[in-house]
Design an enzyme around this catalytic site. Structure first.
Site, PDB file in Angstrom:
ATOM      1  CD1 TRP A 112      -2.262  -2.361   1.906  1.00  0.00           C
ATOM      2  CD2 TRP A 112      -3.074  -0.897  -0.709  1.00  0.00           C
ATOM      3  NE1 TRP A 112      -3.403  -2.685   1.852  1.00  0.00           N
ATOM      4  CE2 TRP A 112      -4.007  -2.008   0.187  1.00  0.00           C
ATOM      5  CE3 TRP A 112      -3.187  -0.364  -1.196  1.00  0.00           C
ATOM      6  CZ2 TRP A 112      -4.766  -2.485  -0.312  1.00  0.00           C
ATOM      7  CZ3 TRP A 112      -4.742  -0.606  -1.735  1.00  0.00           C
ATOM      8  CH2 TRP A 112      -5.123  -1.861  -1.474  1.00  0.00           C
ATOM      9  CG  ASP A 183      -3.375   3.244   4.845  1.00  0.00           C
ATOM     10  OD1 ASP A 183      -4.021   3.397   5.064  1.00  0.00           O
ATOM     11  OD2 ASP A 183      -2.431   3.271   3.685  1.00  0.00           O
ATOM     12  CE  LYS A 207      -8.433  -2.989   4.283  1.00  0.00           C
ATOM     13  NZ  LYS A 207      -7.923  -2.183   3.352  1.00  0.00           N
TER      14      LYS A 207
HETATM   15  C1  LIG Z   1      -7.603  -2.150   2.182  1.00  0.00           C
HETATM   16  C2  LIG Z   1      -6.245  -0.970   2.789  1.00  0.00           C
HETATM   17  C3  LIG Z   1      -6.088   0.476   1.728  1.00  0.00           C
HETATM   18  C4  LIG Z   1      -6.861  -0.194   0.547  1.00  0.00           C
HETATM   19  O1  LIG Z   1      -8.418   0.642   0.462  1.00  0.00           O
HETATM   20  P1  LIG Z   1      -9.192   1.461  -0.264  1.00  0.00           P
HETATM   21  O2  LIG Z   1     -10.027   1.721   0.794  1.00  0.00           O
HETATM   22  O3  LIG Z   1      -9.767   0.040  -0.930  1.00  0.00           O
HETATM   23  O4  LIG Z   1      -8.651   2.037  -0.951  1.00  0.00           O
HETATM   24  C5  LIG Z   1      -4.881   0.837   1.939  1.00  0.00           C
HETATM   25  N1  LIG Z   1      -4.665   0.509   2.816  1.00  0.00           N
HETATM   26  C6  LIG Z   1      -4.076  -0.260   3.249  1.00  0.00           C
HETATM   27  C7  LIG Z   1      -2.903   0.124   4.943  1.00  0.00           C
HETATM   28  C8  LIG Z   1      -5.129  -0.958   3.525  1.00  0.00           C
HETATM   29  O5  LIG Z   1      -5.234  -1.982   4.323  1.00  0.00           O
END
Ligand SMILES: *Cc1c(COP(=O)(O)O)cnc(C)c1O
Length: 376
Positions: A112, A183, A207
């Site tokens: 990511w 993030d 998540k």
């Molecule tokens: C799942 C995830 C993403 C992508 O998320 P979206 O909401 O699908 O854009 C980005 N960064 C991390 C750490 C993730 O776990």
């Protein structure tokens, strides 16, 4: 035969170990179900209601204050519910705060962060790769020193929990005078942390917070004003703040469920309560893996994530791994296939995953091992 009937008998639900959208607290979903057709005697469902309805305004402002309180963020932060997921933030942050004369420091700890890095390049800005563990398949977190950072960088980008590879930062380098962006899509609200060390935090809901649709963003107020004004309004944090996350129609249903999940977190002792439960679940699974000669976690021990447990059978016996996934599915354990970019197996054990589910999974794993050990 393998099913844990006591837990599964309820509404025929299975154990969902998927990485996201992920399992949610059962009590929250029961509450949603009970008021789905007629929200608070309004005579309509939350999915039919105007976002200007005082009932929804109450939902979003309560969710906002709950989230801020849990994160321990004060008056100097704004909290937003945006759309477009974490990936939208990969572009929105540099669009607001990128500068053609300065680099953006990136700590590359997984798939990511790599995507976030690519977006910065696409905007013709200058990402500066401070450290990366890509060459060792991200099985440990990259090491770096404060002097590796560019003192003039617009900001530094991290990912707190690397969902795909199963690593997680336990602490962050204290940075003075450098803006930092993190993030936290897959570990927000899972542990106690000094969240105020960051200038901008974002997390897609699906998540650890609620159903897919909304993205939580916490941003330091004194940074917002420095954002660019020559970009479309919809990309400006300041526009979303001015309109209380209702610049455009928000993702009402997702925000509503997130609010209930945040209440559920409070009721379980807040982040301290969840951290101890999450640690207990992760310990159970990792200890099982570590005593096994059949399953293996390749992740560097101190960097292991308590949210996403990535493992293999042997050194990556693909035939046995795919058998594992299908037998698990048939026995009521879903979502155990590793991310398509890395393969292998992964059990996501977010906040809403119960200790009983993890315990039951280890029992299934043991049973699978007994039946297939000779095939390795
Ligand atoms: C799942 C995830 C993403 C992508 O998320 P979206 O909401 O699908 O854009 C980005 N960064 C991390 C750490 C993730 O776990």
């Amino acid at each position: 035969m393998l099913r844990n009937f006591e837990v599964l008998a309820f509404n025929n639900r299975i154990f969902n170990f998927g990485a996201g959208p992920a399992t949610l607290p059962l009590s929250v979903m029961q509450e949603v179900e009970s008021e789905f057709l007629n929200y608070q005697s309004s005579g309509m469902s939350i999915v039919e209601m105007s976002h200007r309805n005082p009932l929804f305004e109450e939902i979003i402002s309560t969710a906002r204050s709950r989230a801020k309180k849990l994160l321990g963020l004060g008056q100097d932060y704004e909290l937003l519910f945006l759309q477009g997921g974490a990936r939208h933030q990969f572009a929105m942050v540099p669009t607001n705060f990128g500068n053609h004369d300065r680099v953006i420091d990136v700590i590359d700890s997984g798939v990511w962060t790599k995507f976030a890095h690519q977006e910065i390049s696409r905007l013709k800005l200058m990402p500066h790769l401070v450290a990366s563990t890509e060459s060792t398949k991200y099985q440990s977190l990259p090491k770096y020193r404060p002097e590796d950072l560019d003192p003039k960088a617009s900001y530094i980008h991290f990912c707190s929990n690397n969902t795909v590879v199963g690593t997680q930062w336990k602490e962050f380098l204290k940075l003075k005078g450098v803006r930092s962006v993190v993030d936290m899509s897959s570990d927000i609200f899972s542990r106690v942390l000094d969240f105020a060390q960051f200038d901008l935090i974002y997390a897609g809901a699906q998540k650890n917070i609620g159903p897919a649709g909304t993205t939580l963003v916490a941003i330091k107020k004194d940074w917002v004003d420095q954002g660019r004004k020559d970009i479309p309004e919809i990309f400006q944090y300041s526009a979303h703040i001015k309109h209380d996350s209702m610049y455009n129609t928000p993702c009402c249903f997702s925000i509503y469920v997130c609010g209930l999940v945040l209440k559920w977190i409070e009721d379980r002792g807040g982040l301290a309560g969840l951290e101890s439960e999450n640690t207990r679940k992760a310990k159970l699974l990792y200890s099982y893996l570590d005593q096994s000669s059949f399953y293996r976690s390749a992740v560097h021990l101190p960097d292991r994530s308590i949210m996403n447990v990535v493992f293999r059978i042997g050194d990556g016996h693909e035939a046995l791994e795919s058998k594992f996934v299908s037998e698990a599915e048939a026995a009521g354990y879903s979502g155990l296939k590793g991310h398509r970019l890395v393969g292998g197996l992964r059990a996501s054990i977010y906040n809403a995953q119960s200790y009983e589910a993890v315990k039951s999974l280890t029992e299934f794993m043991d049973n699978f091992y007994e039946r297939h050990k000779l095939e390795l």
